[in-house]
Design a protein around this motif. Sequence first.
Motif, short mmCIF file in Angstrom:
data_model
loop_
_atom_site.label_atom_id
_atom_site.label_comp_id
_atom_site.label_asym_id
_atom_site.label_seq_id
_atom_site.Cartn_x
_atom_site.Cartn_y
_atom_site.Cartn_z
N GLY A 48 0.78 -1.22 0.00
CA GLY A 48 0.00 0.00 0.00
C GLY A 48 0.82 1.27 0.00
O GLY A 48 0.28 2.36 0.24
N PHE A 49 2.12 1.17 -0.29
CA PHE A 49 3.03 2.30 -0.25
C PHE A 49 2.82 3.14 -1.52
O PHE A 49 3.33 2.85 -2.59
N ALA A 50 2.04 4.21 -1.36
CA ALA A 50 1.59 4.98 -2.53
C ALA A 50 2.73 5.58 -3.33
O ALA A 50 2.73 5.55 -4.57
N LEU A 51 3.74 6.15 -2.66
CA LEU A 51 4.82 6.79 -3.39
C LEU A 51 5.67 5.79 -4.16
O LEU A 51 6.25 6.14 -5.20
N ARG A 58 6.66 6.50 -12.82
CA ARG A 58 7.73 7.30 -13.43
C ARG A 58 8.72 6.40 -14.17
O ARG A 58 9.15 6.74 -15.29
N LEU A 59 9.08 5.27 -13.58
CA LEU A 59 9.99 4.35 -14.26
C LEU A 59 9.40 3.85 -15.56
O LEU A 59 10.10 3.76 -16.58
N ARG A 70 0.40 4.66 -16.54
CA ARG A 70 -0.92 5.10 -16.08
C ARG A 70 -1.50 4.14 -15.05
O ARG A 70 -2.11 4.56 -14.05
N ALA A 71 -1.31 2.83 -15.27
CA ALA A 71 -1.84 1.84 -14.33
C ALA A 71 -1.17 1.98 -12.96
O ALA A 71 -1.84 1.91 -11.92
N ALA A 72 0.13 2.18 -12.94
CA ALA A 72 0.84 2.35 -11.67
C ALA A 72 0.39 3.63 -10.97
O ALA A 72 0.25 3.66 -9.74
N ALA A 73 0.17 4.69 -11.74
CA ALA A 73 -0.30 5.94 -11.14
C ALA A 73 -1.69 5.77 -10.54
O ALA A 73 -1.98 6.32 -9.47
N ILE A 94 2.53 13.24 -10.23
CA ILE A 94 3.05 12.16 -11.06
C ILE A 94 1.95 11.59 -11.96
O ILE A 94 2.18 11.27 -13.13
N ALA A 95 0.74 11.48 -11.43
CA ALA A 95 -0.38 10.98 -12.24
C ALA A 95 -0.66 11.91 -13.41
O ALA A 95 -0.97 11.45 -14.53
#
Length: 438
Positions: A48-51, A58-59, A70-73, A94-95
């Motif tokens: 659950g670590f959002a950052l 970003r990677l 987009r899915a990771a964001a 970032i999103a």
Amino acid sequence: MLTDCRGLSLSTASAAARDAYVEGVEALLEANAGADAGIAKALALDPGFALAHAAQARLAQLDMRPADARAAAERARECVAGASPRERSHVEAIATLVGAVRGDALGAAKAHLAEYPRDAMVLAPCTGVFGLIGFSGRAGREGELLALMRDYLPHYGEDGWFLGQLAFAEGEAGELADGERHIGKALAIAPRSAHNAHVRAHLHYERGEDAVGLAYLEDWMRGYPREAMLHCHLSWHVALWRMQAGDAEGAAQMYAAQVHPAKGDTPPGSWGPSLNTLTDAASFLWRAELNGAVRDAQRWDELRAYALRVFPKAGISFADVHSALAYAAAGDDGALAILLEELRAREADGKLAAGPVVPALAAGFGAFARGAWAEAATHLAAGLADHARIGGSRAQRDLVEYTLAAALAQAGRMDAARALAAARRQRPAGMPVVALAG
């Protein structure tokens, strides 16, 4: 409350997850290997670590995987609800950057940084020649980036990542003395940062210190793993300096081993990122021919196929210009015509940020490849004044001047070719004026 290495709080209860995240972020900021592994470990320890999800976004963006980004964001947004205001703002910035949220990515980053200036993961996409300002298409973007970086200097102080990015902005704006001072500090703090080594190489290039730059970079790259983000691009610098030194064979060997698109994920060749692979490969092959090499039709055809696969539509000006190189040199007039049609349509619709310079350069390279020297010179001269708008560094965009000088020489306008060489700002006068071998 756990914090990152710049003193910003993190909403994770796991010190191990924090440590893995910090390790991954620093590897990302330094363009070193281990970023993916560090972020993946952080998420395995704290799903659950959002950052950490935002860092994955970003990677993926840097690796040109927009759907994954987009899915990771989106996962980051789902996890961040109970986190601090800073982390919620970070995730939204970032999103927006990766397109999971509609909006002005640079505006979102600046709004976040106004509150949290030491958030390097949000500042980083604004920096460099491939960043939000570098690829903005705006005239004067080099001065704009330098002003931004100098505004944040009081917040970062002796931070090896920041000082390296500041030095790059200074070098690209022609402020070489300041760039030298700051990259010296940056390398003293973070000597194994690939970004810092890259900036050091650019400053050697701008000063015409080719032999010194080659020796430095060849030594620095020993032990720099192929899977790291800047491996292809640093290899391109080495290959160009070898060519400049008259070592055509050594340049070609470096190109084949580390820059040309690999067949699959294994050597020889570059694994990516695709933007570096396309632009560096096209640039090297074109420059080699300007220096008298015989055209390698197979290499060009492979690069043409790569460009069609990874950048099938116009939209990133720096990639578009280098796709034009590949199509022109490979003799694919159809692909070049389609690209030019797309570029002109986007310009007419107001959707080409860099403006008419992009189709002008693409048309100029196409004419040059056909041996239409006067036409090539006309198009390239039209794009020369604003060619910074396409993005990329001064070292990369020198290709425009080299090709224009060659076109002028082949058209019998030697005085104009010599005047172009003499007018160059920092690099010593003198550029290749050998026409492309056909």
